[in-house]
Design a protein around this motif. Structure first.
Motif, short mmCIF file in Angstrom:
data_model
loop_
_atom_site.label_atom_id
_atom_site.label_comp_id
_atom_site.label_asym_id
_atom_site.label_seq_id
_atom_site.Cartn_x
_atom_site.Cartn_y
_atom_site.Cartn_z
N LYS A 17 0.83 -1.22 0.00
CA LYS A 17 0.00 0.00 0.00
C LYS A 17 0.86 1.26 0.00
O LYS A 17 0.57 2.22 -0.70
CB LYS A 17 -0.90 -0.02 1.25
N TYR A 18 1.94 1.24 0.79
CA TYR A 18 2.69 2.50 0.95
C TYR A 18 4.07 2.47 0.33
O TYR A 18 4.65 3.52 0.05
CB TYR A 18 2.81 2.84 2.44
N VAL A 19 4.65 1.31 0.13
CA VAL A 19 6.03 1.28 -0.35
C VAL A 19 6.09 0.88 -1.81
O VAL A 19 6.61 1.60 -2.65
CB VAL A 19 6.89 0.33 0.50
N PHE A 20 5.50 -0.25 -2.15
CA PHE A 20 5.54 -0.70 -3.55
C PHE A 20 4.19 -0.48 -4.21
O PHE A 20 3.68 -1.33 -4.91
CB PHE A 20 5.96 -2.16 -3.62
N SER A 21 3.63 0.70 -3.96
CA SER A 21 2.32 0.96 -4.53
C SER A 21 2.46 1.37 -5.99
O SER A 21 3.48 1.92 -6.40
CB SER A 21 1.63 2.09 -3.77
N THR A 22 1.43 1.06 -6.77
CA THR A 22 1.40 1.55 -8.15
C THR A 22 0.32 2.61 -8.32
O THR A 22 0.02 3.03 -9.42
CB THR A 22 1.10 0.39 -9.13
N ASP A 23 -0.28 3.03 -7.20
CA ASP A 23 -1.33 4.04 -7.26
C ASP A 23 -0.69 5.42 -7.38
O ASP A 23 0.15 5.81 -6.56
CB ASP A 23 -2.18 3.96 -5.98
N HIS A 24 -1.07 6.15 -8.39
CA HIS A 24 -0.39 7.43 -8.67
C HIS A 24 -0.45 8.36 -7.47
O HIS A 24 0.48 9.14 -7.23
CB HIS A 24 -1.03 8.10 -9.89
N LYS A 25 -1.51 8.29 -6.68
CA LYS A 25 -1.62 9.21 -5.54
C LYS A 25 -0.61 8.87 -4.47
O LYS A 25 0.09 9.74 -3.95
CB LYS A 25 -3.05 9.16 -4.98
N VAL A 26 -0.47 7.55 -4.19
CA VAL A 26 0.51 7.13 -3.19
C VAL A 26 1.91 7.49 -3.68
O VAL A 26 2.71 8.09 -2.95
CB VAL A 26 0.41 5.62 -2.92
N ILE A 27 2.19 7.18 -4.93
CA ILE A 27 3.51 7.50 -5.47
C ILE A 27 3.76 8.99 -5.39
O ILE A 27 4.84 9.44 -4.99
CB ILE A 27 3.63 7.00 -6.92
N GLY A 28 2.74 9.78 -5.70
CA GLY A 28 2.90 11.23 -5.59
C GLY A 28 3.31 11.63 -4.19
O GLY A 28 4.24 12.41 -3.99
N ILE A 29 2.65 11.03 -3.19
CA ILE A 29 2.95 11.40 -1.80
C ILE A 29 4.35 10.91 -1.42
O ILE A 29 5.13 11.64 -0.80
CB ILE A 29 1.87 10.86 -0.86
N GLN A 30 4.69 9.69 -1.86
CA GLN A 30 6.06 9.19 -1.61
C GLN A 30 7.06 10.21 -2.15
O GLN A 30 7.98 10.65 -1.45
CB GLN A 30 6.28 7.86 -2.32
N TYR A 31 6.86 10.60 -3.41
CA TYR A 31 7.76 11.58 -4.02
C TYR A 31 7.82 12.84 -3.18
O TYR A 31 8.89 13.38 -2.88
CB TYR A 31 7.27 11.93 -5.42
N ALA A 32 6.66 13.32 -2.76
CA ALA A 32 6.60 14.59 -2.04
C ALA A 32 7.43 14.53 -0.77
O ALA A 32 8.32 15.36 -0.55
CB ALA A 32 5.16 14.95 -1.72
N ILE A 33 7.20 13.50 0.05
CA ILE A 33 7.91 13.43 1.33
C ILE A 33 9.40 13.30 1.08
O ILE A 33 10.21 14.06 1.63
CB ILE A 33 7.40 12.24 2.16
N THR A 34 9.78 12.35 0.20
CA THR A 34 11.21 12.16 -0.06
C THR A 34 11.83 13.47 -0.53
O THR A 34 12.86 13.90 -0.02
CB THR A 34 11.42 11.10 -1.15
N ALA A 35 11.18 14.12 -1.48
CA ALA A 35 11.76 15.34 -2.05
C ALA A 35 11.89 16.43 -0.97
O ALA A 35 12.91 17.10 -0.88
CB ALA A 35 10.90 15.84 -3.20
N LEU A 36 10.85 16.56 -0.12
CA LEU A 36 10.92 17.58 0.93
C LEU A 36 12.10 17.32 1.86
O LEU A 36 12.82 18.23 2.24
CB LEU A 36 9.62 17.60 1.73
N VAL A 37 12.31 16.04 2.17
CA VAL A 37 13.43 15.72 3.03
C VAL A 37 14.74 16.12 2.35
O VAL A 37 15.60 16.78 2.94
CB VAL A 37 13.43 14.23 3.40
N PHE A 38 14.86 15.76 1.09
CA PHE A 38 16.08 16.14 0.35
C PHE A 38 16.22 17.65 0.31
O PHE A 38 17.31 18.20 0.48
CB PHE A 38 16.05 15.58 -1.07
N PHE A 70 3.71 16.57 -7.48
CA PHE A 70 2.45 17.22 -7.83
C PHE A 70 1.88 16.65 -9.11
O PHE A 70 0.68 16.41 -9.23
CB PHE A 70 2.65 18.73 -7.94
N GLY A 71 2.76 16.39 -10.07
CA GLY A 71 2.28 15.82 -11.33
C GLY A 71 1.56 14.51 -11.08
O GLY A 71 0.43 14.31 -11.52
N ASN A 72 2.18 13.64 -10.31
CA ASN A 72 1.56 12.34 -10.06
C ASN A 72 0.25 12.47 -9.34
O ASN A 72 -0.74 11.85 -9.71
CB ASN A 72 2.50 11.48 -9.20
N PHE A 73 0.22 13.29 -8.32
CA PHE A 73 -1.01 13.33 -7.52
C PHE A 73 -2.12 14.03 -8.28
O PHE A 73 -3.26 13.55 -8.32
CB PHE A 73 -0.75 14.04 -6.19
#
Ligand code: HEA
Ligand code: HEA
Ligand code: CUA
Ligand SMILES: [Cu+2]
Lengths: 286, 259, 108, 625
Positions: free
Chosen positions: D26-47, D128-131
């Motif tokens: 659900k959260y790590v190997f998700s293929t749902d664009h919304k989850v992936i969008g959020i994964q991207y967001a958090i990772t990117a913010l941390v970076f 943002f694009g993904n979500f």
């Protein structure tokens, strides 16, 4: 809601998703190889006179490889056609040939690579050149006992802590006063170089290295372009192999979708062929 | 040209010591006039708009909004001004500085070779001709591969690192090159910056110092750990002082080789 | 051409594919053969480059056009490739143009 | 395909049967664009925060050259060893640790790399694009969900490689984010090798993403969603994707060649006769350092528009929503964006004016550079004029967007003097350049991204972030951003160069005894360094309310009262909150343009895109079960 147009084309574009995807991907591939070709032209134009090798590569092998790739291309098309005509058996057969072609191509390429690594050039202290394939090298240990080697192990090497130092190397090739004599054989017709064994004492060697990527910018771009291309061949073969083996299950459940996959993988394969169509003359003939 | 609207005070440009420099400043100043005008204009409109159309003041939005074409005119105006600056100043001035070089005989000619992290200079000496260079001769004691045998090289003058003198009011031509990585020869008071790129022997740059003084050569291209300390002295002498300096350097030269 | 094909009109194309295949083989032999001659003025191999490129482009056209179905592809694909072609040209020519010795200010 | 209620339910059971996804699925190997969008967001913010932290350390060195680093000094030393050497007092005992020049350069290079490739691009484009994009075009997901996942994973791998490179012997790449050869290639350490390999993964990630976005936007638009009904944000992402797709490969090629130079000792970018530390380098030579610059900037310039276009897209959505009126000049926005995308491929050499460029070339690139500034002007102007006649709500997202306009204005306008090579002659490589682009990417792009976070947060979580703390975050960030970057223009004008380990101390102005005139940089401009650094650290402090707000609101934020809390028109708000897997319960149909606010003669002041022309509005589907 399920994802639309995975099989049937979207009416207004007339395309199914994967088809759009692969063409976009190929577009980026064009830019990738395009940049490398630009680099090639630049390095070639910038190369100072006589330093750009001509006729260095084995045209026969190159030609065979070209034919191998072209053959694989037609079999890929035929495989797709067979599916369209609902002849799964033929499809299997054609793709099998494709895969064999891929292997053959890589095999021949590795032979060519290997040859380049055993091809050496020596710059002698007097500024002249000896250029040819490693015939053998003689090394001496402390007691001056000599030892013959077929490979070149550098100016000195250690083996179960005995120190061997180079005495002489024997290259099967030609001697030349200028680089141009080696790199542009077609230019000077007057002195015909026929290959012979030339032995060079270690003392006379200023610099010796083989025709690896480090040898000059031509070898650099040659290895980079063909290497990257070879990676594409491997990638394509893996995909086609998968769709030929385990992936083929899909034919029973979703034949149309499977046919699309074959078409898409085929498009990639043709692109790889297309790149080679330019690599061949550019690297082997010009 | 720009004494009427003098932005130099505002922009705080460093002192100017070369002839063409005033054109560089002029361009910078004109562009900034354009920028300031646009910015103020836009800002004024911006604040007026958000003030006048805040929700409390204007509860019901207007579907069509502005019916003006003013914006188009502004955009065209911007384009025109940019065009004028481009064709009127930037392009011709650049063309002048890279295409029109004074004859070597009526200029002070020197070679500057950058290396991590210092500036070597070399003067052609009395004969006005530099010694030949040839990669063959590059060696630990002759890193620029000067041909020892070449008579023209004999009287070349190589002052110590980072010490470069030129006479005032006479065009200077500097031939730049680099031994190792890319550096950039920058003389702010002269409004001069030019990359020194290995493998591109003798990239020329020119300017005419109009002010006696001791200036800083800075390096304007990241070139390694010593980049920030890669400074050199660039001294503009009166003609006499320059001759004196040159004389004593030519004596000591034979001693100084590269490295 | 793609997707919505009746088996019939696919089989119609097979002959075409085989002809293209033959043409490609010939093209290959041709380039090799041509490389043994010298075209154009003697101390420049521009002539040979042109010849080789013409043959290569023809082969490329055949592969892209027929094996990859480009000649009967959808407009969308054309426009994507058109842009790509344009930017590729830009990359190559602008770079080469900028790096042409005449366009780099250096001691002449 | 119109679902009847029955097969709709069926669809659901079906869904469940298929993915009964556990935590990982659900959260790590998700293929749902919304989850992936959020994964991207958090990772990117941390970076993003990490990249900022590197800069905060550098700012110490710039403000107090050679002074011991407070707080984290010994930590740095323990992690990085002699890269952060100790300094001793008279008695020879270690009083603290400083940043070596190499470490400064490494941090500088990595700050640039991380902010651009691991911070802004993944956040603005991928996250943002993904979500948002699939929701806004009425699609159930991206065209290739698995490719989407692969793209994220490749991004993470690239990021990890970059991070690891800090700890290898010799440290991370230190030749600037531009990695000019020969500097990047010479030298025996492997930081640069890591950088290149990391970049290859990041490039792959972006390419996969780009293909996916373009295919999705072309293929998956809901019925009635024709091109001129796309929200501007989608257009922005569309063009951005093309920039990535076609501009990144040449850099990938360059990276491969630089990798060969590094590991296979080729000489693609190394000329003949290099002399390294007193002796002739043992290389074949014959390469060209300029080639690298061309290939890098061929990506480099399009890349900067990759950093700004999504931001503009976000700003457009939020302005339309909070002025409660249509965007002024939607068409010219779209065409300007396309023009920018097109032109950005032929301006790159304005980064190379001083490599010894002849008149022809410089004329060409100056002209294109000036031309490309016009569409930007048009876009910004459209945004301004859109304010006219609106009924402006000043909520947090809107504040960030309003601030974006003048901030981008400053950044953009200061691009002009850089665009003329004769003035760039003086400004090149000074802090003026740094200020120019930071005004665009920091108070510009980052603000737009903050706005986007505050704006779409309710859709993603079903809760609002705190308005109050949002406003605090905005006003203080706005203040300190300007205190950081405004003085850099002044420093740049005074001739202070960038990438200086000692903040310019070496070039400090001295009065020449002979003439009495001061050469070098007058002290006042160097003193600004302290002020800038303090502002930078303060900026970090005022991010704390945001970070807390961001996480705290997930559980405790004010619950949304409807699926469309901002009363917006675009499709992402016409779904359940948060949207279920597959997004829409029934396929939406689009009847009008994206910004139909305050349509005369309509009851409410917004008309959703999917509201049928006549008759009652389609009931907004409630939460999935
Ligand atoms: C998102 C990033 C971004 C954007 C959008 C731009 C936009 C522009 N950039 Fe910039 N640039 C960078 C990021 C960006 N740049 C970076 C990162 C570098 C440094 C790289 C490095 O060396 O490390 C750089 C460097 C750089 C250089 C090289 C400088 C040097 O190294 O010597 C040049 C030169 O031409 C340049 C020019 C321009 C121009 C003409 C624009 C134009 O497109 C700008 C057009 C916009 C306008 C003209 C503004 C219009 C404004 C309004 C209409 C609104 C005003 C509003 C109010 C007042 C309320 N930029
Ligand atoms: C997108 C690009 C980007 C961004 C956003 C920034 C942001 C900042 N940059 Fe940087 N910078 C570059 C790209 C960028 N930079 C590049 C390319 C260079 C050139 C490098 C080189 O020379 O090679 C450079 C160089 C550079 C220099 C010059 C160094 C030198 O030349 O020696 C300086 C100096 O002050 C600087 C400062 C800053 C500061 C203070 C910020 C601040 O604005 C940072 C603001 C950041 C935040 C406000 C963090 C937001 C994140 C959060 C709040 C986290 C939230 C987390 C969760 C919710 C989980 N940058
Ligand atoms: Cu030399 Cu920087
Ligand atoms: Cu740019």
């Amino acid at each position: 809601m399920e994802i639309p147009y995975t099989v049937k084309p979207r009416p207004d574009t007339g395309l199914y998703n994967a088809k759009v995807g692969i063409w976009l991907f190929l577009a980026s591939e064009v830019m990738l190889f395009g940049a490398l070709f630009s680099a090639y032209i630049l390095l070639r134009v910038g190369a100072s006179a006589g330093t750009w090798p001509h006729g260095l590569l084995n045209v026969t092998l190159g030609t065979i490889n070209t034919i191998v790739l072209i053959t694989s291309s037609i079999t890929v098309v035929m495989a797709w056609v067979s599916l369209k005509l609902n002849q799964f058996g033929k499809f299997k057969m054609y793709q099998a040939i494709t895969l064999l072609c891929a292997l053959a191509f890589l095999g021949i390429k590795s032979v060519e690579y290997k040859d380049k690594f055993s091809h050496y050039q020596i710059i002698k202290k007097d500024g002249t050149y000896v250029d040819g394939h490693m015939h053998g090298a003689t090394y001496l240990d402390k007691e001056g006992k000599s030892r013959e080697e077929h490979k070149f192990h550098g100016l000195s090497f250690k083996e179960n802590n005995v120190e061997y130092s180079l005495k002489e190397v024997v290259l099967n090739g030609i001697e030349a006063a200028q680089l141009s004599e080696i790199n542009e054989p077609h230019k000077d017709k007057e002195h015909k170089h026929e290959h012979k064994n030339i032995s060079v004492p270690a003392a006379e060697i200023q610099k010796i290295n083989n025709y690896g990527p480090w040898h000059n910018t031509y070898m650099a771009i040659y290895f980079t372009l063909t290497g990257l291309h070879a990676l594409h061949v491997i990638g394509g073969a893996l995909v086609i192999g998968f769709l030929w083996g385990p992936g083929a299950k899909m034919w029973r459940t979703e034949p149309e979708r499977f046919t699309n996959r074959i078409e898409v993988s085929g498009l990639f394969w043709h692109f790889v062929d297309l790149v080679w169509i330019f690599l061949f003359p550019v690297l082997y003939l010009l | 040209m720009n004494q009427y609207f003098d932005l130099t005070k505002l922009l705080q440009l460093p002192i100017l010591a070369s002839e063409h420099g005033k054109h560089v400043d002029a361009l910078i100043i004109w562009v900034h006039w354009l920028m300031i005008a646009l910015f103020i204009g836009w800002l004024a409109f911006f604040f007026y708009a958000i003030f006048r159309f805040r929700k409390s003041k204007n509860p019901k939005a207007d579907y069509t909004g502005a019916k003006t074409h003013a914006s188009t005119y502004i955009e065209v105006a911007v384009a025109v001004v940019e065009g004028v600056l481009l064709l009127g100043l930037a392009i011709p001035l650049w063309a002048k500085s890279v295409d029109k070089y004074p004859a070597e005989k009526d200029a002070t000619v020197l070679r500057v070779t950058a290396e991590q992290f210092q500036w070597n200079s070399r003067y052609p000496g009395a004969d006005g001709i530099f010694g030949k260079q040839d990669a063959k001769f590059v060696a630990a004691d002759n890193l620029l591969g000067y041909v020892a045998a070449d008579p023209n090289g004999k009287d070349d003058i190589t002052p110590p690192f980072g010490e470069i003198h030129v006479p005032v009011n006479k065009p200077v031509i500097v031939y730049l090159s680099s031994k190792d990585v890319i550096h950039s020869f920058q003389l702010d008071p002269m409004r001069v910056t030019q990359d020194a790129i290995p493998g591109m022997p003798r990239i020329p740059t020119q300017f005419t110092p109009i002010r006696v003084g001791k200036y800083l050569i800075t390096c304007a291209q990241l070139c390694g750990s010593g980049h920030s300390t890669m400074k050199g002295n660039f001294v503009v002498d009166t003609a006499e002082d320059y001759q004196k300096w040159l004389l004593e350097k030519s004596k000591s030269t034979s001693a100084t080789t590269f490295e | 051409m793609s997707d919505n094909h009746t088996a019939h009109d696919v089989s119609k194309h097979v002959r075409g594919y085989l002809i293209v295949f033959g043409a490609l083989l010939i093209g290959t032999v041709l380039t090799v053969w041509a490389s043994h001659f010298h075209f154009g003025n003697k101390d420049s191999n521009v002539g040979n480059i042109v010849v080789a490129l013409i043959i290569a482009l023809t082969k490329a056209f055949l592969v892209a056009g027929y094996f990859m179905h480009l000649i009967s592809e959808k407009k969308l694909i054309y426009s994507v490739l058109a842009f790509t072609g344009f930017f590729f040209a830009g990359l190559m020519f602008l770079t080469l143009w900028s790096m042409h010795p005449q366009n780099i200010v250096h001691f002449k | 395909m119109q679902h009847t209620n029955h097969d709709l339910h069926h669809g659901h059971d079906h869904d469940h049967a298929h993915h009964e996804p556990g935590f990982w699925g659900k959260y790590v190997f998700s293929t749902d664009h919304k989850v992936i969008g959020i994964q991207y967001a958090i990772t990117a913010l941390v970076f993003l925060f990490f990249g900022f932290s590197l800069m905060m350390l550098m700012r110490w060195q710039l403000a107090y050259p050679g002074k011991a680093i407070p707080l984290v000094g010994s930590l740095l030393h323990n992690m990085l060893g002699d890269a952060a050497p100790g300094i001793t007092d008279a008695s020879g005992k270690i009083t603290g640790y400083i940043m070596s020049a190499d470490l400064y350069n490494a941090f500088g290079a990595m700050h640039g790399t991380i902010m651009v490739f691991l911070g802004i691009v993944p956040l603005a484009f991928a996250a943002f694009g993904n979500f948002v994009v699939p929701l806004q075009i009425g699609a159930p997901d991206m065209a290739f969900p698995r490719v989407n996942m692969a793209s994220y994973q490749s991004f993470v791998v690239g990021g990890v490689i970059m991070l690891v490179s800090f700890f290898i012997p010799g440290g991370a790449a230190s030749a600037g984010w531009t990695s000019y050869s020969p500097l990047a290639t010479l030298g025996s350490t492997h930081g640069q090798t890591f950088w290149i390999i990391g970049m290859v993964f990041l490039i792959t990630s972006s390419l996969l993403g780009a293909v996916n976005f373009i295919a999705t936007i072309i293929q998956m638009r809901a019925p009635g969603m024709n091109w001129m009904r796309l929200p501007f944000f989608v257009w922005a992402q569309f063009v951005t994707a093309f920039l990535l797709l076609l501009a990144f490969p040449p850099l990938e090629a360059a990276a491969v060649m630089q990798l060969m130079d590094k590991v296979a000792h080729t000489s693609f970018f190394l000329p003949t006769g290099l002399v390294v530390s007193g002796q002739l380098a043992n290389i074949s030579g014959g390469g060209s350092p300029l080639l690298w610059q061309h290939l890098f900037w061929f990506l480099g310039h399009p890349e900067v528009y990759v950093l700004i276009l999504p931001a503009m897209g976000i700003v457009c959505e939020i302005i339309a929503n909070n002025t409660r009126k249509p965007i002024w000049g939607y068409k010219s926005l779209v065409y300007s964006t396309l023009a920018i995308g097109f032109l950005s491929f032929i301006v790159w050499a304005h980064h190379m004016y001083l490599t010894g460029m002849g008149t022809k070339i410089s004329t060409f690139f100056q002209t294109t550079t000036m031309i490309i500034s016009i569409p930007s002007v048009i876009i910004l102007t459209c945004f301004f004029i859109s304010l006219w006649g609106g009924s402006i709500r000043f909520n947090t997202p809107m504040l960030f967007c309003l601030a974006f306009l003048p901030m981008f204005g400053i950044g953009g306008l200061t691009g002009l003097p850089l665009g003329f090579n004769y003035s760039d002659l003086f400004l090149h490589d000074t802090y003026y350049v740094i200020a120019h682009f930071h005004y665009i990417v920091a108070p510009g792009t980052i603000f737009a991204l903050f706005a986007g976070i505050y704006y779409w947060y309710p859709k993603a979580t079903g809760r609002h972030m705190s308005e109050f703390w949002g406003k605090v975050h905005f006003w203080l960030s706005f203040l300190f951003m300007n205190l950081i970057f405004q003085p850099m223009f002044v420093q740049g004008m005074a001739g202070l160069n960038r990438r200086l380990y000692d903040g310019g101390a070496t070039y400090a102005g001295v009065a020449d005894p002979a003439t009495g005139l001061v050469v070098g940089i007058p002290q006042v401009f160097l003193d600004l360094n302290k002020m800038i650094s303090h502002a930078a650290w303060a900026l970090a402090l005022v991010q704390i309310p945001f970070i807390i707000n961001f996480f705290w609101s997930m559980k405790n934020g004010k619950k949304v009262t409807s699926d469309n809390p901002w009363e917006a028109t675009t499709l992402e708000w016409q779904t359940p909150t948060p949207p279920p897997h597959g997004n829409f319960l029934t396929e939406p149909h689009v009847y009008r343009g994206p910004y139909e606010y305050s349509v005369p003669g309509h009851g409410k002041d917004f008309t959703p895109q999917n509201e049928p022309e006549h008759g009652a509005p389609q009931p907004i589907p409630q939460k999935a079960h």
